[in-house]
Design a protein around this motif. Structure first.
Motif, PDB file in Angstrom:
ATOM      1  N   LEU A  17       4.376 -17.288 -21.561  1.00  9.00           N
ATOM      2  CA  LEU A  17       5.052 -18.636 -20.851  1.00  9.00           C
ATOM      3  C   LEU A  17       3.960 -19.443 -20.424  1.00  9.00           C
ATOM      4  O   LEU A  17       3.305 -19.054 -19.341  1.00  9.00           O
ATOM      5  N   HIS A  18       3.521 -20.340 -20.998  1.00 10.34           N
ATOM      6  CA  HIS A  18       2.603 -21.203 -20.711  1.00 10.34           C
ATOM      7  C   HIS A  18       2.713 -22.302 -19.643  1.00 10.34           C
ATOM      8  O   HIS A  18       3.489 -23.228 -19.677  1.00 10.34           O
ATOM      9  N   HIS A  19       2.199 -22.085 -18.299  1.00  8.48           N
ATOM     10  CA  HIS A  19       2.646 -22.866 -17.079  1.00  8.48           C
ATOM     11  C   HIS A  19       1.872 -24.081 -17.360  1.00  8.48           C
ATOM     12  O   HIS A  19       0.650 -24.243 -16.848  1.00  8.48           O
ATOM     13  N   ASP A  20       2.276 -25.077 -18.197  1.00 11.59           N
ATOM     14  CA  ASP A  20       1.468 -26.337 -18.247  1.00 11.59           C
ATOM     15  C   ASP A  20       1.995 -27.681 -17.764  1.00 11.59           C
ATOM     16  O   ASP A  20       1.713 -28.734 -18.134  1.00 11.59           O
ATOM     17  N   VAL A  52       5.308 -20.505 -25.344  1.00 14.54           N
ATOM     18  CA  VAL A  52       6.432 -21.415 -24.937  1.00 14.54           C
ATOM     19  C   VAL A  52       5.757 -22.227 -23.787  1.00 14.54           C
ATOM     20  O   VAL A  52       5.366 -21.846 -22.774  1.00 14.54           O
ATOM     21  N   SER A  53       5.453 -23.733 -24.131  1.00 17.07           N
ATOM     22  CA  SER A  53       5.272 -24.372 -23.250  1.00 17.07           C
ATOM     23  C   SER A  53       6.340 -25.010 -22.105  1.00 17.07           C
ATOM     24  O   SER A  53       7.342 -25.411 -22.578  1.00 17.07           O
ATOM     25  N   MET A  54       6.024 -24.809 -20.863  1.00 18.81           N
ATOM     26  CA  MET A  54       6.810 -25.458 -19.940  1.00 18.81           C
ATOM     27  C   MET A  54       7.077 -26.963 -19.901  1.00 18.81           C
ATOM     28  O   MET A  54       8.232 -27.400 -19.668  1.00 18.81           O
ATOM     29  N   ASP A  57       8.608 -27.321 -24.310  1.00 18.07           N
ATOM     30  CA  ASP A  57       9.510 -26.338 -24.902  1.00 18.07           C
ATOM     31  C   ASP A  57      10.494 -26.057 -23.717  1.00 18.07           C
ATOM     32  O   ASP A  57      11.717 -25.565 -24.468  1.00 18.07           O
ATOM     33  N   TRP A  58      10.501 -26.183 -22.548  1.00 20.24           N
ATOM     34  CA  TRP A  58      11.243 -25.593 -21.515  1.00 20.24           C
ATOM     35  C   TRP A  58      12.859 -25.954 -21.809  1.00 20.24           C
ATOM     36  O   TRP A  58      13.729 -25.200 -21.457  1.00 20.24           O
TER      37      TRP A  58
END
Length: 71
Positions: A17-20, A52-54, A57-58
């Motif tokens: 889970l990419h916190h971006d 998964v990009s926040m 994709d979130w």
């Protein structure tokens, strides 16, 4: 942890889970002052891990505009 989880036999899910998205959560990435994610992001394509990009994709993962009961 991802290496160990995805190394076993059978179907496995390796997910990052990419916190971006700094508007929703603390953003950390390859060069952030904390929580660096450079090695995992670089290894993901070769190891078959899903990222998964926040930011991007979130809403596909968690529908913010839908009610909890809608399909």
């Amino acid at each position: 942890m991802l290496e160990w989880t995805t190394a076993g036999p059978g179907a496995r899910l390796g997910l990052i889970l990419h916190h971006d998205d700094a508007e929703r959560e603390f953003a950390y990435d390859r060069n952030s002052p904390f929580g660096r994610l450079d090695r995992a992001l670089a290894a993901a394509p070769q190891r078959g891990w899903t990222v998964v990009s926040m930011r991007n994709d979130w809403e596909r993962v968690y529908r913010l505009s839908a009610s909890p009961c809608s399909p």
